[in-house]
Design an enzyme around this catalytic site. Structure first.
Site, PDB file in Angstrom:
ATOM      1  N   ARG A 208       0.692   7.365   9.591  1.00  0.00           N
ATOM      2  CA  ARG A 208       0.687   5.967  10.040  1.00  0.00           C
ATOM      3  C   ARG A 208      -0.413   5.759  11.072  1.00  0.00           C
ATOM      4  NH1 ARG A 208       6.543   6.039   8.665  1.00  0.00           N
ATOM      5  NH2 ARG A 208       7.090   7.257  10.477  1.00  0.00           N
ATOM      6  N   ASP A 247       8.214  -5.429   1.130  1.00  0.00           N
ATOM      7  CA  ASP A 247       9.305  -4.512   0.788  1.00  0.00           C
ATOM      8  C   ASP A 247      10.330  -5.318   0.019  1.00  0.00           C
ATOM      9  OD1 ASP A 247      10.028  -1.534   2.160  1.00  0.00           O
ATOM     10  OD2 ASP A 247      11.719  -2.555   1.215  1.00  0.00           O
ATOM     11  N   ASP A 293       3.340   3.001  -0.609  1.00  0.00           N
ATOM     12  CA  ASP A 293       4.307   4.063  -0.293  1.00  0.00           C
ATOM     13  C   ASP A 293       5.600   3.785  -1.051  1.00  0.00           C
ATOM     14  OD1 ASP A 293       5.529   6.219   0.855  1.00  0.00           O
ATOM     15  OD2 ASP A 293       5.589   5.422   2.896  1.00  0.00           O
ATOM     16  N   CYS A 333       6.493  10.564  -2.746  1.00  0.00           N
ATOM     17  CA  CYS A 333       7.490  11.404  -2.067  1.00  0.00           C
ATOM     18  C   CYS A 333       8.397  12.072  -3.103  1.00  0.00           C
ATOM     19  CB  CYS A 333       8.293  10.589  -1.059  1.00  0.00           C
ATOM     20  SG  CYS A 333       9.211   9.231  -1.781  1.00  0.00           S
TER      21      CYS A 333
HETATM   22  C1  LIG Z   1       9.070   5.784   1.074  1.00  0.00           C
HETATM   23  S1  LIG Z   1       9.730   4.313   1.726  1.00  0.00           S
HETATM   24  C2  LIG Z   1       8.399   3.653   2.649  1.00  0.00           C
HETATM   25  C3  LIG Z   1       8.320   4.145   4.080  1.00  0.00           C
HETATM   26  C4  LIG Z   1       7.417   3.321   4.948  1.00  0.00           C
HETATM   27  N1  LIG Z   1       6.105   3.125   4.372  1.00  0.00           N
HETATM   28  C5  LIG Z   1       7.283   3.927   6.329  1.00  0.00           C
HETATM   29  O1  LIG Z   1       6.180   4.340   6.707  1.00  0.00           O
HETATM   30  O2  LIG Z   1       8.298   3.985   7.038  1.00  0.00           O
HETATM   31  C6  LIG Z   1       9.781   3.258   0.322  1.00  0.00           C
HETATM   32  C7  LIG Z   1      10.073   1.810   0.642  1.00  0.00           C
HETATM   33  O3  LIG Z   1       9.968   1.060  -0.577  1.00  0.00           O
HETATM   34  C8  LIG Z   1      10.997   0.099  -0.621  1.00  0.00           C
HETATM   35  N2  LIG Z   1      11.189  -0.202  -2.056  1.00  0.00           N
HETATM   36  C9  LIG Z   1      11.909   0.482  -2.971  1.00  0.00           C
HETATM   37  N3  LIG Z   1      11.733  -0.056  -4.195  1.00  0.00           N
HETATM   38  C10 LIG Z   1      10.899  -1.112  -4.028  1.00  0.00           C
HETATM   39  C11 LIG Z   1      10.348  -2.064  -4.912  1.00  0.00           C
HETATM   40  N4  LIG Z   1      10.602  -2.047  -6.225  1.00  0.00           N
HETATM   41  N5  LIG Z   1       9.540  -3.012  -4.402  1.00  0.00           N
HETATM   42  C12 LIG Z   1       9.259  -3.075  -3.075  1.00  0.00           C
HETATM   43  N6  LIG Z   1       9.753  -2.171  -2.193  1.00  0.00           N
HETATM   44  C13 LIG Z   1      10.556  -1.215  -2.664  1.00  0.00           C
HETATM   45  C14 LIG Z   1      12.164   0.710   0.096  1.00  0.00           C
HETATM   46  O4  LIG Z   1      13.004  -0.306   0.611  1.00  0.00           O
HETATM   47  C15 LIG Z   1      11.455   1.530   1.184  1.00  0.00           C
HETATM   48  O5  LIG Z   1      11.358   0.781   2.358  1.00  0.00           O
END
Ligand SMILES: C[S@@+](CC[C@H](N)C(=O)[O-])C[C@H]1O[C@@H](n2cnc3c(N)ncnc32)[C@H](O)[C@@H]1O
Length: 390
Positions: A208, A247, A293, A333
């Site tokens: 980040r 998100d 991400d 991930c």
């Molecule tokens: C690996 S986490 C991201 C972590 C974040 N970038 C951080 O640095 O803390 C994945 C994120 O994608 C979101 N997510 C899951 N499926 C999604 C979708 N179809 N569209 C948008 N967001 C999504 C989840 O709510 C989650 O916040």
């Protein structure tokens, strides 16, 4: 009495280079009851000791090795390894860089398979994902309490419950809606368990900061796709970068906006609720930096056939929005989705065949996420930075 695990003849000589997991199909027979409280001796067909491990009677990953070779781990291996993991984190002095949220124990990487402990200031979230670690919950909590830690929240996730035959549970020390931590000087609130991961994604902490500085150097706006509680977004905004963040989780976005306010970063950020795999119509304009991400989109190897094309479509939609000289940061991930797959995604971008998207940096998880060498499943976070040239 510790059970004895006899390996099949065709497994060959197993050692540390084979990784710490022994699967059901590699085992000829288990002599004695597979007691989750015991440390099992693993032997080859000749009766020679291969090493010592924890047994999960119902899981296809039946043994997780604690040590290879003839010498059994000491009786207090659990306490010794907890102490070593904590001492290693203390030596990194994360607090001196304004960070009070980090991983204290990272499963196999700390010699404690099935156990993750994340620190949120004084409070800890203890995540247990195997039957033998569940059998040691009391000993783990006793050790942590003796150190005078704050609240201890325990999570046994549903998914682990199914494969390990343990009862899923969330045990909170007290009712709290949020956990709070600081990261490089910024304050974050995340949902208390049950939540995504243990609450926060600490594995991306160092990235980040790297991506925020990259965005500032380029000068254009940052698009944070999968922003959760605003990690990449707020670090970039703190450096003066205009931000759009997306998100699909309403709760995550609510907390992201609140985190922005707590840090005095209310202007210059647009929060969008939407599906990253959708048309992304709400996202307009050009960006100096786009970070993608996604969630764990390939939990099984068989998911790759669907996950790689989905990620390719997403990258193809976003790539034209990256300014010349700007960066596309692609994250995975899912341990099945490896660098070669991310490369294949980038290869589908316009101009990639003529060298328009070179990879300029490879990033991964930070110092608080150690991995055991040769434990491929423990190495799950890949973050590749590509630059747009022309
Ligand atoms: C690996 S986490 C991201 C972590 C974040 N970038 C951080 O640095 O803390 C994945 C994120 O994608 C979101 N997510 C899951 N499926 C999604 C979708 N179809 N569209 C948008 N967001 C999504 C989840 O709510 C989650 O916040």
């Amino acid at each position: 009495v510790s059970p004895r695990i006899e390996l099949r003849r065709d497994v060959g000589r197993l050692g540390v280079a084979d990784g710490p997991w022994i699967r059901r199909r590699q085992i000829a027979r288990i002599v004695g009851a597979p007691d989750p409280h015991a440390v099992a001796q693993v032997v080859d067909r000749a009766g020679d000791t291969v090493g010592w491990g924890l047994v999960s009677a119902v899981s296809s990953i039946t043994v997780r090795m604690l040590a290879f070779g003839p010498i059994a781990p000491a009786d207090d291996w659990l306490q010794q390894r907890l102490a070593a993991a904590v001492a290693a984190r203390e030596a990194y002095r994360f607090d001196e860089e304004g960070t009070t949220g980090y991983r204290l124990v990272n499963s196999e990487g700390d010699g404690l398979p099935g156990l993750v402990i994340d620190r949120y200031e004084r409070d800890l979230v203890v995540q247990i994902t195997t039957a033998p670690m569940a059998a040691r919950e009391g000993a783990i909590l006793d050790w942590l309490r003796a150190r005078g830690e704050g609240a201890l929240h325990v999570v046994l996730p549903d998914a682990a419950g199914k494969v390990e035959g343990i009862a899923p549970a969330v045990r909170r020390d007290h009712e709290v809606p949020h956990l709070t931590f600081h990261e490089h000087g910024l304050r974050f609130d995340v949902p208390a368990p049950p939540s995504q991961k243990t609450g926060a994604y600490f594995d991306q902490r160092a990235n980040r900061r790297v991506v925020a500085h990259l965005a500032r150097r380029h000068g254009g706006a940052l698009l944070d796709v999968g922003c959760h509680v605003g990690g990449f977004a707020l670090h970039a905004r703190k450096l003066g970068v205009p931000v759009v963040a997306l998100d699909q989780s309403e709760l995550a976005l609510e907390l992201a906006a609140r985190n922005a306010a707590h840090n005095g970063l209310t202007g210059g950020i647009e929060w969008i609720r939407g599906d990253m795999f959708g048309a992304l119509d709400a996202v307009r304009g050009e960006f100096g930096t786009i970070v993608v991400d996604p969630p764990k989109i390939a939990a099984r190897r068989s998911d790759l056939d669907r996950a790689i094309p989905a990620l390719s479509r997403l990258a193809q939609r976003l790539a034209p929005r990256v300014a010349d000289g700007g960066h596309l940061v692609l994250c995975s991930c899912s341990h099945h989705l490896v660098r070669e797959h991310l490369d294949r995604v980038v290869a589908t971008l316009p101009g990639a065949d003529a060298g328009a998207w070179p990879r300029v940096q490879i990033l991964g998880a930070g110092f608080d996420h150690p991995t055991m060498p040769c434990h491929r499943e423990g190495e799950y976070l890949r973050v590749d930075v590509h630059q747009r040239r022309g």
